[in-house]
Design a protein around this motif. Structure first.
Motif, PDB file in Angstrom:
ATOM      1  N   ALA A  49       0.855  -1.194   0.000  1.00 20.96           N
ATOM      2  CA  ALA A  49       0.000   0.000   0.000  1.00 20.96           C
ATOM      3  C   ALA A  49       0.884   1.235   0.000  1.00 20.96           C
ATOM      4  O   ALA A  49       2.014   1.203   0.497  1.00 20.96           O
ATOM      5  CB  ALA A  49      -0.922   0.002   1.221  1.00 20.96           C
ATOM      6  N   VAL A  50       0.362   2.333  -0.539  1.00 18.73           N
ATOM      7  CA  VAL A  50       1.184   3.536  -0.668  1.00 18.73           C
ATOM      8  C   VAL A  50       1.317   4.317   0.627  1.00 18.73           C
ATOM      9  O   VAL A  50       2.150   5.213   0.724  1.00 18.73           O
ATOM     10  CB  VAL A  50       0.654   4.479  -1.769  1.00 18.73           C
ATOM     11  N   GLY A  51       0.505   4.013   1.637  1.00 22.58           N
ATOM     12  CA  GLY A  51       0.610   4.777   2.874  1.00 22.58           C
ATOM     13  C   GLY A  51      -0.243   4.218   3.990  1.00 22.58           C
ATOM     14  O   GLY A  51      -0.895   3.175   3.852  1.00 22.58           O
ATOM     15  N   THR A  52      -0.245   4.937   5.110  1.00 21.53           N
ATOM     16  CA  THR A  52      -0.911   4.443   6.310  1.00 21.53           C
ATOM     17  C   THR A  52      -2.430   4.455   6.199  1.00 21.53           C
ATOM     18  O   THR A  52      -3.103   3.624   6.819  1.00 21.53           O
ATOM     19  CB  THR A  52      -0.483   5.264   7.535  1.00 21.53           C
ATOM     20  N   SER A  53      -3.001   5.379   5.428  1.00 19.35           N
ATOM     21  CA  SER A  53      -4.459   5.420   5.295  1.00 19.35           C
ATOM     22  C   SER A  53      -4.966   4.148   4.616  1.00 19.35           C
ATOM     23  O   SER A  53      -5.884   3.487   5.112  1.00 19.35           O
ATOM     24  CB  SER A  53      -4.894   6.649   4.508  1.00 19.35           C
ATOM     25  N   SER A  54      -4.358   3.807   3.479  1.00 22.39           N
ATOM     26  CA  SER A  54      -4.742   2.573   2.787  1.00 22.39           C
ATOM     27  C   SER A  54      -4.448   1.355   3.650  1.00 22.39           C
ATOM     28  O   SER A  54      -5.240   0.413   3.713  1.00 22.39           O
ATOM     29  CB  SER A  54      -4.000   2.454   1.451  1.00 22.39           C
ATOM     30  N   ARG A  55      -3.320   1.393   4.328  1.00 20.39           N
ATOM     31  CA  ARG A  55      -2.948   0.257   5.177  1.00 20.39           C
ATOM     32  C   ARG A  55      -3.983   0.028   6.274  1.00 20.39           C
ATOM     33  O   ARG A  55      -4.391  -1.107   6.533  1.00 20.39           O
ATOM     34  CB  ARG A  55      -1.578   0.497   5.792  1.00 20.39           C
ATOM     35  N   SER A  56      -4.431   1.101   6.929  1.00 18.14           N
ATOM     36  CA  SER A  56      -5.378   0.953   8.030  1.00 18.14           C
ATOM     37  C   SER A  56      -6.712   0.393   7.545  1.00 18.14           C
ATOM     38  O   SER A  56      -7.352  -0.407   8.241  1.00 18.14           O
ATOM     39  CB  SER A  56      -5.585   2.290   8.742  1.00 18.14           C
ATOM     40  N   VAL A  57      -7.148   0.794   6.344  1.00 18.90           N
ATOM     41  CA  VAL A  57      -8.401   0.274   5.806  1.00 18.90           C
ATOM     42  C   VAL A  57      -8.257  -1.207   5.479  1.00 18.90           C
ATOM     43  O   VAL A  57      -9.135  -2.021   5.797  1.00 18.90           O
ATOM     44  CB  VAL A  57      -8.840   1.064   4.561  1.00 18.90           C
ATOM     45  N   LEU A  58      -7.165  -1.568   4.835  1.00 14.34           N
ATOM     46  CA  LEU A  58      -6.935  -2.971   4.497  1.00 14.34           C
ATOM     47  C   LEU A  58      -6.897  -3.840   5.760  1.00 14.34           C
ATOM     48  O   LEU A  58      -7.513  -4.917   5.814  1.00 14.34           O
ATOM     49  CB  LEU A  58      -5.634  -3.123   3.721  1.00 14.34           C
ATOM     50  N   GLU A  59      -6.195  -3.370   6.763  1.00 14.93           N
ATOM     51  CA  GLU A  59      -6.092  -4.146   7.994  1.00 14.93           C
ATOM     52  C   GLU A  59      -7.440  -4.250   8.712  1.00 14.93           C
ATOM     53  O   GLU A  59      -7.739  -5.270   9.337  1.00 14.93           O
ATOM     54  CB  GLU A  59      -5.025  -3.537   8.899  1.00 14.93           C
ATOM     55  N   ALA A  60      -8.262  -3.192   8.607  1.00 16.41           N
ATOM     56  CA  ALA A  60      -9.603  -3.256   9.190  1.00 16.41           C
ATOM     57  C   ALA A  60     -10.463  -4.307   8.495  1.00 16.41           C
ATOM     58  O   ALA A  60     -11.404  -4.849   9.084  1.00 16.41           O
ATOM     59  CB  ALA A  60     -10.280  -1.886   9.110  1.00 16.41           C
ATOM     60  N   LEU A  61     -10.115  -4.617   7.246  1.00 16.66           N
ATOM     61  CA  LEU A  61     -10.826  -5.644   6.480  1.00 16.66           C
ATOM     62  C   LEU A  61     -10.214  -7.032   6.677  1.00 16.66           C
ATOM     63  O   LEU A  61     -10.682  -8.006   6.088  1.00 16.66           O
ATOM     64  CB  LEU A  61     -10.794  -5.294   4.990  1.00 16.66           C
TER      65      LEU A  61
END
Length: 292
Positions: free
Chosen positions: A106-118
């Motif tokens: 992922a390009v950054g923490t925002s995308s990472r946090s959403v992916l991890e929430a899923l």
């Protein structure tokens, strides 16, 4: 007194800040601004539509589920919304799109946090320079096969950077970026998980372009947040002149696009997150009085 390089905690007290994204995406930043005494206004300028021909995306997802890709590369939260929607079509959870043999970047923490929430583990994501360039700088050279679903207007930086590292990159257009509002029949319907968008957060007050124009003309809007390069284009096309209103960019690609359009960027968030944007806004007003 705060140190010169530290934002003043009270710098945003009484400020009126325009967030140029949809209400659900604006909510986390609006909540932070509300907690700092600012008024958050929300004006979506861009929206997102499904691509008309779903064949390439469906075929790539079949390959992804079958384990044909070494990497799934996520360049935006909107791409994740597409994956959420496509998983629902298949009657599965988004995490079931990604087999255990496939790593996720992922390009950054925002995308990472959403992916991890899923429930999707992220193996690679830049922390400092959260951008295509930042991800490419971390990528190990080799012949891995990567699947990169992205917007129709996405820059070639990420795909070309990965290919320069030796990766075979399958780029598929996952969605179209359009002027707000999208056509109802084509609008993306994938909803972000509640852990990312909390319904109890302060949502900000939705306004119209006419409302914003009046505020700009009267000098009662302190700052506008450009949340993407395409958002910067819409600001240039719909809101000029900004007058005394400062423009704050979510990250370097957005700041570069704003500068290309002739817009003056007052500050750029060091991290493309709600906290990063709030800190950038504080830096703009830290040395100014809070009264007009």
């Amino acid at each position: 007194m705060p140190l010169p390089d530290q934002p003043d905690f009270h710098a945003l007290q009484g400020r009126r800040i325009l967030i140029t994204r949809s209400a659900d995406r604006a909510r986390p930043l609006a909540a932070i601004l509300h907690g700092k005494g600012a008024e958050a206004l929300v004006l979506p300028l861009i929206d997102f539509e499904r691509v008309e021909d779903q064949g390439p995306m469906d075929a790539a997802l079949d390959e992804l589920q079958g384990g044909s890709f070494d990497w799934l590369v996520i360049s935006s939260v909107t791409t994740i919304r597409v994956l959420i929607e496509k998983a629902a079509e298949r009657g599965i959870q988004p995490r079931q799109l990604v087999p255990g043999t496939t790593r996720v970047a992922a390009v950054g923490t925002s995308s990472r946090s959403v992916l991890e929430a899923l429930g999707i583990a992220v193996d690679l994501a830049p922390v400092g320079q959260q951008s295509a360039e930042g991800l490419v700088s971390l990528w190990a050279a080799g012949g891995d096969r990567a699947f990169l679903p992205q917007a129709d207007i996405a820059a070639r930086t990420l795909a070309e950077g990965l290919r320069a590292k030796g990766a075979t990159v399958s780029v598929v257009i996952a969605y179209h970026t359009v002027d707000y509002p999208a056509r109802p029949e084509r609008r993306l319907a994938g909803e972000l998980p509640p852990a990312v968008v909390a319904s109890g957060q302060e949502a900000g007050r939705e306004v119209t372009v006419q409302d914003v124009r009046a505020a700009l003309d009267h000098g009662t809007l302190d700052a506008v947040v450009a949340a993407s390069p395409s958002g910067a284009k819409r600001i240039a096309g719909n809101l000029l002149p900004l007058g005394k209103c400062r423009l704050v960019a979510i990250g370097r690609p957005t700041a570069a696009e704003a500068a290309r359009l002739g817009l003056t960027v007052a500050a750029t968030a060091q991290e493309p997150t709600p906290d990063g944007i709030a800190t950038a806004l504080e830096s703009v007003f830290a040395n100014e009085g809070n009264t007009r």
